[in-house]
Scaffold this motif. Structure first.
Motif, mmCIF file in Angstrom:
data_model
loop_
_atom_site.group_PDB
_atom_site.id
_atom_site.type_symbol
_atom_site.label_atom_id
_atom_site.label_comp_id
_atom_site.label_asym_id
_atom_site.label_seq_id
_atom_site.Cartn_x
_atom_site.Cartn_y
_atom_site.Cartn_z
ATOM 1 N N SER A 88 -108.961 2.097 -23.537
ATOM 2 C CA SER A 88 -108.798 0.645 -23.448
ATOM 3 C C SER A 88 -108.432 0.247 -22.026
ATOM 4 O O SER A 88 -108.957 -0.727 -21.469
ATOM 5 C CB SER A 88 -107.710 0.181 -24.423
ATOM 6 N N PHE A 89 -107.539 1.012 -21.425
ATOM 7 C CA PHE A 89 -107.106 0.770 -20.050
ATOM 8 C C PHE A 89 -108.295 0.846 -19.091
ATOM 9 O O PHE A 89 -108.446 0.013 -18.201
ATOM 10 C CB PHE A 89 -106.037 1.805 -19.680
ATOM 11 N N ILE A 90 -109.154 1.846 -19.300
ATOM 12 C CA ILE A 90 -110.341 2.012 -18.450
ATOM 13 C C ILE A 90 -111.257 0.794 -18.594
ATOM 14 O O ILE A 90 -111.829 0.298 -17.623
ATOM 15 C CB ILE A 90 -111.110 3.302 -18.821
ATOM 16 N N GLY A 91 -111.376 0.310 -19.832
ATOM 17 C CA GLY A 91 -112.261 -0.815 -20.107
ATOM 18 C C GLY A 91 -111.853 -2.109 -19.429
ATOM 19 O O GLY A 91 -112.705 -2.906 -19.035
ATOM 20 N N VAL A 92 -110.550 -2.310 -19.278
ATOM 21 C CA VAL A 92 -110.076 -3.587 -18.703
ATOM 22 C C VAL A 92 -109.799 -3.500 -17.201
ATOM 23 O O VAL A 92 -109.714 -4.528 -16.536
ATOM 24 C CB VAL A 92 -108.802 -4.103 -19.430
ATOM 25 N N SER A 93 -109.674 -2.289 -16.665
ATOM 26 C CA SER A 93 -109.354 -2.151 -15.240
ATOM 27 C C SER A 93 -110.524 -2.629 -14.382
ATOM 28 O O SER A 93 -111.692 -2.446 -14.726
ATOM 29 C CB SER A 93 -109.041 -0.695 -14.905
#
Length: 570
Positions: A269-274
């Motif tokens: 999820s973190f990768i998706g929003v960064s």
């Protein structure tokens, strides 16, 4: 005496006088001389060079072990400042001062001595010889102890020195034995970002070793790292934190743990929003590292990592695109992932073949090679995405890896006749002449293999012949590389299917080379005998000359002539 010394500026003559004072028997004079030199050296590199020329280093070296604590402290302070200069460091190495500096790291020494001794060691640890000296003289243990110092400057200098030392594998193993993980994790809580960053960089290096990763997990290291990733205020640390997590995810146990605790979902999820390119790049690298293990690939597939990687392919940053392509290559070993990437991933990878960035181009074509291996549907997806022309263009790319893998993709597509004919219409045989002439054995091997895949078509053989491609193909029969030689034999066997090509191959010396190969047990292969037979069967005049007979299956047509039997060499 001291009242005549300016602490902020020393003219050359005064500096020379103060250097002479370093040999005084009076402790007060020594302390004040060191103090003046410290302030002078602090003003810039030119002043350090001046002091070096005045011979200040040798007497200062004696003073760092002086029995008077103030003299000792001030002398060490000078060394800490002076060591930022390359020429000073060179002299310090020759004098082997590291042993004396390590002695100054003892618990009973003043915190200022700790600060400047560690600063000096950190400057010196940038060079291999000093690294070795610090390691061999037992510098790691006191440096690790000082990670727990209440003074942030001591923390910073100690962790920086350790970071430089662990670039060497001996030190990596040693710090693990000296229990470096707990103090490093404590430094992640520091209020100073530079200390946190150096701690993470050190963890990144040492977590390349599996034993260290186990210890890191046992000390709840991943909890610390995930908390950093979840905290926006720590965004400056996200790149390095992800690099450490990426190393840890290589281990199945860690992957399973992070999955159980919900950490993997958070991570993706973190990768998706960064939106930070370096964060996205390191995230893709972390996935790629993890994906080298089959169990990890299964877990990542269950969390639909494919969607995340396909999104990264559309990034504006070349580094992110390349890293995402590499992660796709690794994930392709999982059949479910290979299918998942096809519909949306392949068109994007095909677009990357036209990138101006050679690294991106190479990473994309490697991913396509892995995606099309034993996958007719993915080969179809490339054709539908109009990938044939950019693939053929990639055969003249700058990087050998790009050329070899472009040839592999085209070979994979040739398994289906409609695509093979389409590829042939784009002039693949002419495009293969350059790769056949390559000096890289991987490119040579793949190019010869591709010739074999397409050479079954008469028009393809004519194109290769007209493009002067048979000469470099015959040259590859001489190769010392077994795979290159085998694939060249296979290509010659396929290309010798018609008389014109067989005659030209014989003219270029293929017959003699194949005979030589077949006489050698080490060089003979599955295709060398077949290639020789095919050459002779499609060049009957040559066969009759060589063998003295023709087989019942050999049909003489116009143009056959008897040139007499070749004399056997005894």
């Amino acid at each position: 005496m001291s009242c005549h010394i300016s602490y902020f500026y020393l003219p050359f003559k005064t500096a020379a006088t103060v250097v002479l004072m370093l040999s005084s028997p009076e402790e007060e004079v020594l302390a004040k001389a060191c103090d003046a030199i410290y302030k002078f050296a602090s003003k810039g590199d030119e002043n350090k060079v001046t002091l070096l020329g005045l011979g200040a280093v040798e007497p200062l070296y004696k003073l760092i072990s002086h029995e008077d604590p103030i003299v000792r402290r001030n002398a060490v302070m000078v060394f800490g400042i002076m060591a930022s200069n390359h020429d000073v460091r060179k002299l310090l190495r020759e004098m082997d001062v590291t042993n004396s500096l390590i002695s100054r790291l003892a618990p009973e020494e003043d915190v200022v001595i700790h600060e400047f001794a560690t600063l000096c060691l950190a400057h010196m640890a940038a060079e291999y010889t000093s690294k070795l000296q610090i390691f061999e003289q037992g510098g790691l243990e006191p440096l690790i102890r000082l990670l727990g110092s209440p003074d942030p400057d001591v923390n910073k200098n100690s962790v920086e020195c350790i970071y430089l030392l662990v670039q060497d594998f001996q030190s990596r193993a040693a710090v693990r034995e000296l229990n470096v993980i707990p103090p490093l994790l404590e430094l992640l809580k520091s209020e100073y970002p530079v200390i946190q960053l150096l701690a993470l960089k050190t963890l990144e290096v040492i977590s390349n070793d599996r034993e260290t990763r186990v210890i890191l997990t046992e000390h709840q290291g991943l909890d610390y790292l995930l908390k950093i990733l979840e905290t926006k205020e720590f965004s400056d640390l996200h790149v390095e934190a992800l690099a450490v997590v990426g190393n840890c995810l290589e281990d199945v146990d860690t992957m399973q743990w992070i999955q159980r605790t919900g950490g993997l979902k958070k991570l993706l999820s973190f990768i998706g929003v960064s939106t930070v390119p370096d964060v996205q790049k390191n995230a893709a690298k972390a996935i790629a590292k993890a994906a080298y293990d089959s169990e990890n690939r299964k877990i990542l597939n269950e969390h639909e990592v494919e969607k995340c990687l396909i999104n990264l392919l559309g990034n504006d940053n070349d580094g992110v695109k390349a890293a995402a392509s590499q992660a796709i290559s690794a994930m392709c070993e999982n059949l479910a992932s290979k299918r998942a990437f096809g519909p949306q991933g392949i068109p994007q990878l095909v677009q990357l073949l036209s990138s101006d960035n050679e690294e991106v181009k190479e990473a994309a074509v490697i991913a396509l090679a892995n995606l099309t291996a034993a996958s007719p549907s993915n080969a179809s997806a490339i054709a539908e995405a109009e990938g044939i022309e950019p693939l053929i263009n990639t055969l003249s790319a700058e990087r050998d890896g790009a050329i070899a893998n472009a040839a592999t993709v085209l070979t994979n597509m040739a398994m289906q006749e409609p695509f093979r004919l389409n590829i042939l219409s784009h002039g693949i045989m002419s495009a293969l002449v350059g790769p056949l002439r390559s000096t890289n054995s991987q490119v040579q091997s793949k190019a010869a293999f591709t010739v074999a895949a397409f050479g079954c078509d008469a028009d393809a053989r004519t194109e290769l012949r007209n493009a002067s491609g048979l000469g470099p193909l015959v040259e590859l029969l001489h190769s010392k590389n077994e795979e290159v030689r085998r694939n060249a034999c296979w290509a010659v066997m396929v290309c010798a299917s018609d008389e014109l090509t067989a005659v030209e191959l014989c003219r270029l010396g293929a017959l003699e080379i194949l005979e030589e190969i077949n006489l050698s047990t080490g060089h003979k292969n599955n295709f060398s005998e077949g290639a020789l037979e095919k050459l002779l069967d499609n060049n009957l005049s040559q066969k009759y000359s060589q063998m003295g007979y023709l087989s019942s299956s050999n049909i003489i047509t116009d143009g056959f002539y008897d040139c007499g039997q070749v004399k056997l060499h005894i």
